[in-house]
Design an enzyme around this catalytic site. Structure first.
Site, PDB file in Angstrom:
ATOM      1  N   TYR A 129       0.867  -1.184   0.000  1.00 36.63           N
ATOM      2  CA  TYR A 129       0.000   0.000   0.000  1.00 36.63           C
ATOM      3  C   TYR A 129       0.902   1.232   0.000  1.00 36.63           C
ATOM      4  O   TYR A 129       1.442   1.619   1.032  1.00 36.63           O
ATOM      5  CB  TYR A 129      -0.895  -0.049   1.229  1.00 36.63           C
ATOM      6  CG  TYR A 129      -1.957   1.025   1.318  1.00 36.63           C
ATOM      7  CD1 TYR A 129      -2.161   1.958   0.310  1.00 36.63           C
ATOM      8  CD2 TYR A 129      -2.787   1.092   2.430  1.00 36.63           C
ATOM      9  CE1 TYR A 129      -3.138   2.924   0.396  1.00 36.63           C
ATOM     10  CE2 TYR A 129      -3.779   2.049   2.537  1.00 36.63           C
ATOM     11  CZ  TYR A 129      -3.949   2.967   1.524  1.00 36.63           C
ATOM     12  OH  TYR A 129      -4.920   3.926   1.618  1.00 36.63           O
TER      13      TYR A 129
ATOM     14  N   LYS B 151      -1.310  -1.009  -4.175  1.00 34.51           N
ATOM     15  CA  LYS B 151      -2.294   0.057  -4.135  1.00 34.51           C
ATOM     16  C   LYS B 151      -1.502   1.354  -4.177  1.00 34.51           C
ATOM     17  O   LYS B 151      -0.818   1.728  -3.227  1.00 34.51           O
ATOM     18  CB  LYS B 151      -3.157  -0.005  -2.882  1.00 34.51           C
ATOM     19  CG  LYS B 151      -4.190   1.112  -2.889  1.00 34.51           C
ATOM     20  CD  LYS B 151      -5.241   0.969  -1.818  1.00 34.51           C
ATOM     21  CE  LYS B 151      -6.249   2.107  -1.976  1.00 34.51           C
ATOM     22  NZ  LYS B 151      -7.286   2.090  -0.938  1.00 34.51           N
TER      23      LYS B 151
END
Length: 288
Positions: free
Chosen positions: A142, A172
């Protein structure tokens, strides 16, 4: 590892429903799942991330939410990705083990952002130690440098990552450095990795301007051979695009409220607005 369904379509970065006194509101999750699946045609969720205020919740609360999403999403959702990042490694590992035990479809980890990794090797070593606790669960990094201050380029991170983290599935990508993202896509010629793009404001750069509903965005197609999703579309913008008004939301879902845990103010947000914070697969957002 058993074969997994490819992550595609819509991915909702879920909020955490709360009661007026600030407790997590677990009974709402069933209604939340049904709303996403039946009304928004969303079959993938990203739980306990930034939108869900995961880092403002206790470890026990995060586990309870993950369990409830897995329970209520059974046979309805294709992918439940659980964010297990925390400020210290033992908590990340504990949450990763828990996510694996409940059958999560993926785990995601944010970079530690108080004592920060200063180079790629330090970051990869941290991610590797978390991934090892869930050795059969797809792993996502992330990347959100505006919040973490960790600005190690993802393109650099991808070099040799599979050798060090065999379960590495993708990123992400919540940064405005589109050059970095583009270089990641260029490196991903085989489609080995999946990318979720998480900057709300940029959605307007890709979509047509006068949309009456989210589905109309899906008419445009991009000729890219890689899986890229655009996530965290702003709540107010999506409400505008879908035409979901406050009174409609209150009529359909009267008892559901969210009070931001991390904000020192009184604010009840009608949940269906926040439920519309979804991610759209990049293939749906660009032009022929």
């Amino acid at each position: 590892m058993t074969p997994r369904k490819k992550l595609k379509g819509l991915v909702a970065a879920t909020i955490t429903p709360m009661t007026p006194d600030g407790k997590i509101n677990l009974p709402v999750i069933r209604q939340y799942v049904d709303y996403l699946v039946n009304e928004q045609h969303v079959k993938n969720v990203f739980v306990n991330g930034t939108t869900g205020e995961g880092l403002s919740l206790s470890i026990q609360e995060r586990k309870q939410l993950a369990e409830e999403w897995m329970c209520q999403g059974k046979d309805k959702l294709d992918h439940v990705i659980i964010h297990v990042g925390a400020l210290n490694l033992p908590e990340c590992q504990e949450l990763a083990r828990h996510a694996a035990a409940i059958g999560a479809g993926g785990i995601a980890v944010i970079a530690p952002f108080f004592f920060k990794p200063t180079n790629k090797d330090e970051l990869v070593a941290f991610l590797q130690k978390v991934a090892l606790e869930a050795p059969e669960v797809p792993f996502y990094y992330y990347h959100i440098p505006p919040l973490t201050g960790v600005k190690i380029r993802v393109e650099e991170l991808l070099d040799g990552i599979k050798a060090q983290i065999p379960t590495f599935q993708g990123v992400k990508f919540s940064d405005t450095d589109l050059l970095d993202l583009a270089q990641c896509i260029n490196k991903n010629e085989t489609g080995e990795f999946e990318f979720l793009y998480g900057v709300d404001e940029h959605i307007q750069l890709f979509g047509p301007t006068n949309q009456s509903d989210v589905a109309s965005l899906c008419k445009a197609r991009l000729c890219l051979g890689t899986a890229v999703s655009v996530s965290h579309w702003g709540i107010s913008q999506l409400c505008h695009q879908t035409g979901l008004r406050d009174e409609e939301a209150n009529t359909k879902y009267p008892e559901v409220h969210k009070k931001p845990r991390a904000m020192d103010r009184e604010q009840d947000v009608t949940t269906p607005k926040a439920w519309l914070s979804v991610s759209l697969h990049w293939e749906m957002l660009t032009y022929k």
